[in-house]
Motif scaffolding. Structure first.
Motif, mmCIF file in Angstrom:
data_model
loop_
_atom_site.group_PDB
_atom_site.id
_atom_site.type_symbol
_atom_site.label_atom_id
_atom_site.label_comp_id
_atom_site.label_asym_id
_atom_site.label_seq_id
_atom_site.Cartn_x
_atom_site.Cartn_y
_atom_site.Cartn_z
ATOM 1 N N ILE A 123 0.847 -1.193 0.000
ATOM 2 C CA ILE A 123 0.000 0.000 0.000
ATOM 3 C C ILE A 123 0.884 1.245 0.000
ATOM 4 C CG2 ILE A 123 -1.807 1.261 1.237
ATOM 5 C CD1 ILE A 123 -2.362 -1.429 2.733
ATOM 6 N N SER A 124 1.917 1.209 0.824
ATOM 7 C CA SER A 124 2.801 2.369 0.891
ATOM 8 C C SER A 124 4.128 1.951 1.493
ATOM 9 C CB SER A 124 2.185 3.470 1.758
ATOM 10 O OG SER A 124 2.135 3.057 3.107
ATOM 11 N N PHE A 125 5.109 2.819 1.373
ATOM 12 C CA PHE A 125 6.386 2.564 2.030
ATOM 13 C C PHE A 125 7.078 3.877 2.339
ATOM 14 C CE2 PHE A 125 9.432 3.708 -1.262
ATOM 15 C CZ PHE A 125 8.646 3.698 -2.398
ATOM 16 N N LYS A 126 7.899 3.851 3.341
ATOM 17 C CA LYS A 126 8.705 5.018 3.688
ATOM 18 C C LYS A 126 10.116 4.540 3.983
ATOM 19 C CE LYS A 126 5.751 8.539 4.073
ATOM 20 N NZ LYS A 126 4.865 8.614 5.226
ATOM 21 N N MET A 127 11.086 5.259 3.501
ATOM 22 C CA MET A 127 12.474 4.979 3.873
ATOM 23 C C MET A 127 12.964 6.141 4.710
ATOM 24 S SD MET A 127 14.266 3.444 0.489
ATOM 25 C CE MET A 127 15.903 3.088 1.114
ATOM 26 N N GLU B 375 -3.901 11.432 -0.904
ATOM 27 C CA GLU B 375 -3.954 10.009 -1.239
ATOM 28 C C GLU B 375 -5.262 9.396 -0.747
ATOM 29 O OE1 GLU B 375 -0.233 8.045 -0.701
ATOM 30 O OE2 GLU B 375 -1.128 6.044 -0.771
ATOM 31 N N PRO B 381 -1.530 6.921 -5.335
ATOM 32 C CA PRO B 381 -0.398 6.786 -4.414
ATOM 33 C C PRO B 381 0.672 7.850 -4.613
ATOM 34 C CG PRO B 381 -0.339 5.062 -6.071
ATOM 35 C CD PRO B 381 -1.590 5.835 -6.313
ATOM 36 N N SER B 382 1.415 8.082 -3.570
ATOM 37 C CA SER B 382 2.431 9.126 -3.636
ATOM 38 C C SER B 382 3.764 8.632 -3.102
ATOM 39 C CB SER B 382 1.976 10.336 -2.829
ATOM 40 O OG SER B 382 1.819 9.980 -1.470
ATOM 41 N N LEU B 383 4.797 9.345 -3.501
ATOM 42 C CA LEU B 383 6.144 9.060 -3.020
ATOM 43 C C LEU B 383 6.812 10.390 -2.688
ATOM 44 C CD1 LEU B 383 8.706 7.171 -2.774
ATOM 45 C CD2 LEU B 383 9.193 7.798 -5.131
ATOM 46 N N GLN B 399 19.348 6.415 -2.688
ATOM 47 C CA GLN B 399 18.039 6.396 -2.013
ATOM 48 C C GLN B 399 16.929 6.828 -2.970
ATOM 49 O OE1 GLN B 399 16.726 7.236 1.563
ATOM 50 N NE2 GLN B 399 18.402 6.409 2.755
ATOM 51 N N ASN B 403 13.891 4.410 -4.056
ATOM 52 C CA ASN B 403 12.525 4.849 -3.787
ATOM 53 C C ASN B 403 11.686 4.892 -5.064
ATOM 54 O OD1 ASN B 403 11.709 5.765 -0.961
ATOM 55 N ND2 ASN B 403 13.794 6.502 -1.103
ATOM 56 N N GLN B 410 5.437 -0.790 -7.008
ATOM 57 C CA GLN B 410 4.137 -0.719 -6.319
ATOM 58 C C GLN B 410 3.016 -0.438 -7.323
ATOM 59 O OE1 GLN B 410 4.138 1.873 -2.876
ATOM 60 N NE2 GLN B 410 1.969 2.326 -3.114
ATOM 61 N N GLU B 413 2.156 -3.534 -9.254
ATOM 62 C CA GLU B 413 1.304 -4.469 -8.500
ATOM 63 C C GLU B 413 -0.163 -4.088 -8.583
ATOM 64 O OE1 GLU B 413 2.607 -4.738 -4.440
ATOM 65 O OE2 GLU B 413 4.498 -5.709 -4.979
ATOM 66 N N ARG B 414 -0.417 -2.771 -8.698
ATOM 67 C CA ARG B 414 -1.801 -2.296 -8.730
ATOM 68 C C ARG B 414 -2.453 -2.497 -10.083
ATOM 69 N NH1 ARG B 414 -2.931 2.300 -5.001
ATOM 70 N NH2 ARG B 414 -4.125 3.245 -6.668
#
Lengths: 271, 415
Positions: A123-127, B375, B381-383, B399, B403, B410, B413-414
């Motif tokens: 669903i989501s991720f954070k690093m 969201e 979805p966001s990053l 990084q 990311n 991700q 997958e959707r």
């Protein structure tokens, strides 16, 4: 003599350690290896492969597919595809705990909070941001500063009676705080527990957590007391896979299995 | 798996013409600097450039120079020079890079344009705080250095709805610029000339909007990274015929691409929106990274910020006041969210990337829960990627890469 049973390999080349998992087509973990990544990622991955295959009792030609992940995912000569460690940790955790969870992974250089749903979809991720505070690198730095072996930290923290609270975001500033506490006569056990608490705080502030929480990564594998402390903070049990350091590699091996199956499907359709 | 994924991006033919008009612009300024035959004003990028042009000034934009310092990757070496003068590494890295550049006597203009070895010296500095407070401090430093007048417009901030409460006061401040500018330029203000310049700015703005909005097409004929390059004339030449002519040319090329089904990113699988500043020193590597993942970052709030739909030549002061206050950066989070939501829908995007620029809080919109709120509302979805517009010390490329790749996985997958 019949052909060796097919296996799938996942290799997670992290900044600190390289982990490898060998799985059969029924998703059983047959072999694994963990080594310091060092400076030659290619060679380390090769040595992990040798160990993993030996443990699994299969020859190299039994490998049907290999996926690499982690910081050095592009530095593995024998892998056919890559996935990020975020996807692999999610997949590896879902293998152990097939349910909606928040995964806290504490690695050597970075931390992650990954949320997956009931179907294992991310669903989501954070690093973590630029800073290494709260990562394994932070504990390594502090073990050198306190002149205690990394592997002794868990035992020391468990013996703490009055934990020292460290307030800083920054690894360097935390180091100064540690020195201040040493100067003022605080016990090493209390300082080490304070360091563990600091790691947990840095991770917890990255994202909110859902009901079920899984913890993984090398820091957790080597310091199970961190999990107990984190569970106390969030107020309920935290799930930990059998091999918390291997979830990325296991996820990569599972991806290898999926990709291989898809390729086989495509080939049979085309034929 | 030792091989990098292949990347591919379609070059824009009009770029050559843009290079020509930008060179003309810089050489004209350089000539005025050498001969002092024409007065030079420095202006903030969304400041009242139209007034300055109408009064015969040639206009230099320090933010444009800041972006050039970033894109040329000179900024990271020059920022510490300003830091050492008491300008913190935490404040605008356009400001610190630009002041560092001046103090060290180094400019990317020298590399790009033979014979130009410095930015043109100003006769007046004019800012508008609609973007941030840093521009005021930035220009104040130069006012002291060059001993020239500093004029400014102080815009209200965090505006929910742009109403009569705000506009007349901004328009009044703009009108009050006229007497000192008349004195500096030695020319009488001519309303017809201002109307003419505002009309050209409006045309430029309308065409720039059309250019950017071609990205709504599937596949998109343009990327955000193209936009950050091709916005040059909208920033430094709006109010001139040259900018209008250029965007007509660019628009025609993009329309032709749409007609022929040409995608800016071959095999476009995912469409993303960029919120925040570009990472100038990584434009090319970011473009390659996304193209390699068959993903087009195709639209942005940043490039859209040079669309001024309210310019009205029949009412220059009030319409400029409105246009320069309607800007995204001036607005409340509520207004910003509404705007982004509309853009996500209009450009048919699969995800949004927020750039958390360390030294630019004003152009960073992910620090007060906006990604989470949007969201939840849109399901898109966001990053968030951490970085900076100019200061590469704030960046971890590995990084960012991990990311971005994880975000695309991700999205896969959707699907």
């Amino acid at each position: 003599m019949g052909a060796a049973k097919p296996v799938y390999v996942g290799v997670d080349v992290g900044s600190s350690r390289t982990k490898l998992a060998v799985m059969d087509d029924r998703r059983n973990l047959l072999g694994f290896a963990v080594r310091k990544s060092g400076t030659d990622f290619y060679a380390t991955a090769e040595r992990c492969l040798e160990t993993g295959l030996q443990m699994a009792g299969v020859p190299a030609d039994a490998i049907r597919y290999c996926v690499s992940t982690g910081y050095g995912r592009k530095n593995v000569a024998f892998s056919q595809d890559t996935r990020t460690e975020i996807s692999c940790h999610a997949k590896g955790c879902y293998y152990y705990f097939p349910m909606a969870v928040s995964i806290i992974d504490i690695g050597g250089q970075d931390n992650k909070i990954i949320k997956i749903d009931d179907n294992g979809n991310r669903i989501s991720f954070k690093m973590n941001r630029k800073c290494a505070a709260g990562t394994g690198a932070f504990l390594e730095e502090m073990s050198a500063r306190l002149d205690i072996p990394l592997e002794d930290m868990d035992g020391l923290a468990r013996r703490s009676t009055e934990m020292v609270k460290l307030g800083s975001f920054c690894t360097v500033f935390s180091g100064t705080e540690v020195l201040e506490n040493i100067r003022s006569g605080k016990k090493v056990t209390d300082i080490v527990k304070g360091l563990f608490f600091s790691v947990i705080k840095r991770v917890m502030e990255m994202d909110s957590l859902t009901e079920k929480v899984v913890m993984t990564g090398g820091v957790v594998a080597n310091n199970p007391y961190i999990v107990e402390m984190a569970a106390e903070i969030i107020g309920h049990e935290i799930l930990v896979p059998e091999y918390p350091q291997l979830t990325g590699a296991i996820g990569a091996a599972l991806y290898a299995m999926d990709i291989r199956a898809k390729l086989a499907d495509t080939q049979s359709t085309e034929a | 798996m030792a091989e990098e994924k292949k990347s591919w991006r379609k070059p824009i033919k009009a770029t050559k013409e843009m290079g020509r008009i930008m060179a003309e612009y810089f050489y004209e300024l350089h000539d005025a600097d050498q001969t002092r035959k024409q007065k030079i004003a420095w202006c903030t990028s969304v400041g009242p450039a139209e007034i300055l042009r109408a009064m015969g000034f040639l206009v230099h934009f320090p933010e444009n120079h800041g972006a050039m310092l970033g894109a040329s990757r000179m900024a990271t070496d020059l920022i510490p020079v300003a830091n050492a003068q008491g300008y913190s590494p935490d404040i605008c890295s356009y400001l610190t890079a630009d002041i560092g550049s001046y103090l060290k006597g180094e400019t990317p203009l020298a590399k790009a344009y033979k014979g130009i070895d410095s930015v043109p010296k100003p006769d007046v500095l004019v800012y508008n705080t609609n973007q941030c407070r840093d521009v005021q401090d930035w220009f104040a430093w130069y006012a002291e250095e060059f001993k020239v007048p500093l004029l400014g417009i102080h815009t209200h901030r965090n505006i929910v709805d742009v109403t009569e409460v705000y506009i007349p006061s901004i328009a009044k401040q703009m009108e009050e610029l006229i007497p000192p500018l008349e004195e500096i330029s030695g020319k009488k203000f001519d309303m017809d000339e201002l109307k003419h310049v505002v009309a050209l700015s409006r045309k430029c703005s309308d065409l720039w909007q059309e250019v950017l909005f071609t990205a709504a097409n599937v596949p998109s004929p343009i990327t955000f990274f193209d936009g950050t390059i091709h916005m040059g004339p909208a920033v430094v030449l709006r109010g001139t015929q040259a900018a209008v002519d250029y965007y007509e040319l660019l628009l025609a090329e993009l329309k032709e691409r749409i007609q022929n089904g040409v995608a800016a990113v071959e095999g476009e699988r995912f469409r993303l929106y960029w919120e925040g500043m570009p990472v100038w020193g990584r434009l090319s590597s970011h473009a390659k990274l996304f193209a390699g993942l068959k993903t087009n970052v195709l639209a942005s709030t940043y490039c859209n910020s040079w669309i001024f739909a309210d310019f009205d030549p029949e009412d220059p002061f009030m319409s400029m006041a409105k246009a320069y206050t309607e800007l995204f950066i001036v607005r409340s989070d509520h207004a910003k969210e509404k705007y982004i939501e509309e853009m996500l829908d209009f450009f048919k995007v699969d995800g949004i990337i927020y750039h958390d620029a360390k030294t630019c809080p004003y152009n960073t919109n992910c620090r007060y829960g906006m990604p989470q709120r949007l969201e939840k509302k849109t399901g898109i979805p966001s990053l968030i990627i951490n970085g900076d517009l100019n200061d590469l010390r704030m960046i971890s490329d590995e990084q960012t890469k991990t990311n971005v790749e994880a975000f695309i996985e991700q999205l896969e997958e959707r699907k």
